[in-house]
Design a protein around this motif. Structure first.
Motif, short mmCIF file in Angstrom:
data_model
loop_
_atom_site.label_atom_id
_atom_site.label_comp_id
_atom_site.label_asym_id
_atom_site.label_seq_id
_atom_site.Cartn_x
_atom_site.Cartn_y
_atom_site.Cartn_z
N MET A 37 44.36 12.79 19.93
CA MET A 37 44.49 14.26 20.48
C MET A 37 45.45 14.43 19.85
O MET A 37 46.88 13.98 20.28
N PRO A 38 46.22 15.67 19.16
CA PRO A 38 47.57 15.41 18.54
C PRO A 38 48.72 16.28 20.16
O PRO A 38 47.87 16.84 20.92
N PRO A 39 50.25 16.09 19.85
CA PRO A 39 50.77 16.68 20.52
C PRO A 39 50.10 17.64 21.48
O PRO A 39 50.20 19.13 20.61
N LYS A 40 50.71 18.14 22.55
CA LYS A 40 50.25 19.39 22.35
C LYS A 40 51.42 20.58 22.37
O LYS A 40 52.45 20.44 22.26
N LYS A 41 50.81 22.04 22.29
CA LYS A 41 52.43 23.15 21.67
C LYS A 41 51.90 24.43 22.60
O LYS A 41 50.77 23.73 23.09
N ASP A 42 52.76 25.02 22.54
CA ASP A 42 52.51 26.54 23.55
C ASP A 42 51.45 27.19 23.16
O ASP A 42 51.51 27.14 21.12
N ILE A 43 51.28 28.18 23.38
CA ILE A 43 50.46 29.36 22.61
C ILE A 43 50.94 30.15 22.28
O ILE A 43 52.12 30.75 22.71
N GLU A 44 50.76 29.95 20.66
CA GLU A 44 51.53 30.95 19.72
C GLU A 44 51.48 31.58 19.22
O GLU A 44 52.24 32.30 18.23
N ASN A 45 50.19 31.95 19.28
CA ASN A 45 49.05 33.29 18.14
C ASN A 45 47.64 33.52 18.76
O ASN A 45 47.54 33.22 19.57
N ARG A 46 47.72 34.40 18.12
CA ARG A 46 45.37 35.16 18.25
C ARG A 46 44.55 34.15 18.18
O ARG A 46 43.98 34.41 19.12
N LEU A 47 44.35 32.85 17.88
CA LEU A 47 44.14 32.45 17.94
C LEU A 47 43.91 31.71 18.84
O LEU A 47 42.86 30.62 19.26
N ASP A 48 45.58 30.79 19.24
CA ASP A 48 45.45 30.00 19.73
C ASP A 48 45.10 30.67 21.76
O ASP A 48 43.80 29.77 22.58
N VAL A 49 45.10 31.66 21.28
CA VAL A 49 44.10 32.19 22.69
C VAL A 49 42.92 32.92 22.76
O VAL A 49 42.01 32.07 23.90
N ASN A 50 42.22 32.94 21.21
CA ASN A 50 41.17 32.92 21.02
C ASN A 50 40.48 31.48 21.21
O ASN A 50 39.43 31.06 22.39
N ILE A 51 40.89 30.19 20.82
CA ILE A 51 40.34 28.94 21.20
C ILE A 51 40.42 28.98 23.35
O ILE A 51 39.57 27.90 23.45
N LEU A 52 41.68 29.26 23.62
CA LEU A 52 41.51 29.33 24.77
C LEU A 52 40.42 30.67 25.89
O LEU A 52 39.94 29.46 26.80
N VAL A 53 39.73 31.30 25.09
CA VAL A 53 39.40 31.74 26.46
C VAL A 53 37.79 31.41 26.14
O VAL A 53 37.14 31.42 26.63
N ILE A 54 37.45 30.61 24.66
CA ILE A 54 36.21 30.19 24.93
C ILE A 54 36.27 29.44 24.94
O ILE A 54 34.77 28.85 25.81
N GLN A 55 36.79 28.68 24.82
CA GLN A 55 36.63 27.03 26.63
C GLN A 55 36.89 27.35 27.23
O GLN A 55 36.40 26.70 28.04
N PHE A 56 37.56 27.71 27.78
CA PHE A 56 37.88 28.80 29.76
C PHE A 56 36.01 28.70 29.83
O PHE A 56 35.48 28.77 30.63
N TYR A 57 35.98 29.59 29.29
CA TYR A 57 34.23 30.69 29.27
C TYR A 57 33.66 29.91 28.90
O TYR A 57 32.26 29.61 29.91
N GLU A 58 33.47 29.14 28.08
CA GLU A 58 32.16 27.97 28.72
C GLU A 58 32.01 27.31 29.98
O GLU A 58 30.91 27.14 29.99
N LYS A 59 33.94 27.00 30.74
CA LYS A 59 33.29 26.14 31.28
C LYS A 59 32.28 27.58 32.61
O LYS A 59 31.95 26.83 33.78
N ILE A 60 33.49 28.83 32.91
CA ILE A 60 32.42 29.81 33.85
C ILE A 60 31.23 30.05 33.19
O ILE A 60 30.29 29.89 35.13
N ARG A 61 31.09 29.51 32.29
CA ARG A 61 29.01 30.31 32.38
C ARG A 61 28.59 28.84 32.52
O ARG A 61 27.29 29.42 32.75
#
Length: 131
Positions: free
Chosen positions: A1-25
């Motif tokens: 896995m590549p080194p982690k980075k900070d949340i930089e843009n909408r794409l990063d936010v979207n990836i976060l939201v999608i992965q988070f709600y996969e867990k929630i669902r």
């Protein structure tokens, strides 16, 4: 896995939201509540991406009333949403953030979620019918 980075843009936010709600669902406590309340997941995930993009980047994209929606969901569940539900939600949020990213915006996302969760739960309690 590549080194982690900070949340930089909408794409990063979207990836976060999608992965988070996969867990929630798929969670046994939260999944039934969210899956019953949300009819169009792709649309809802875009809406939540707007919400978190607004929270993290101060862009005026989000339009909605999260408190009203949460009060409605609490009523639909016969006022059974508890502090535990918010705690599980927050743990998944932190876990997903830490898995995907690191940096200042991650801390902002954690702080905002913690404050929102506390605020929403208190407002849910206040909105419940008085016995």
């Amino acid at each position: 896995m590549p080194p982690k980075k900070d949340i930089e843009n909408r794409l990063d936010v979207n990836i976060l939201v999608i992965q988070f709600y996969e867990k929630i669902r798929s969670d046994e406590l939260l999944g039934p509540i969210f899956n019953a309340a949300i009819k169009n997941w792709p649309e809802h995930l875009e809406h939540l991406t707007d919400f978190w993009e607004t929270q993290l980047f101060f862009v005026a994209k989000f339009k909605g009333n999260p408190l009203k929606k949460h009060v409605e969901v609490d009523a639909q569940t016969n006022h059974t949403v508890s502090a535990n539900h918010f705690g599980v939600w927050l743990n998944y949020w932190f876990e997903t953030l830490d898995f995907l990213f690191e940096g200042e915006r991650v801390q902002v996302a954690k702080n905002r979620a913690r404050k929102m969760g506390s605020h929403l739960y208190l407002k849910l309690f206040e909105a419940r019918p008085k016995s």
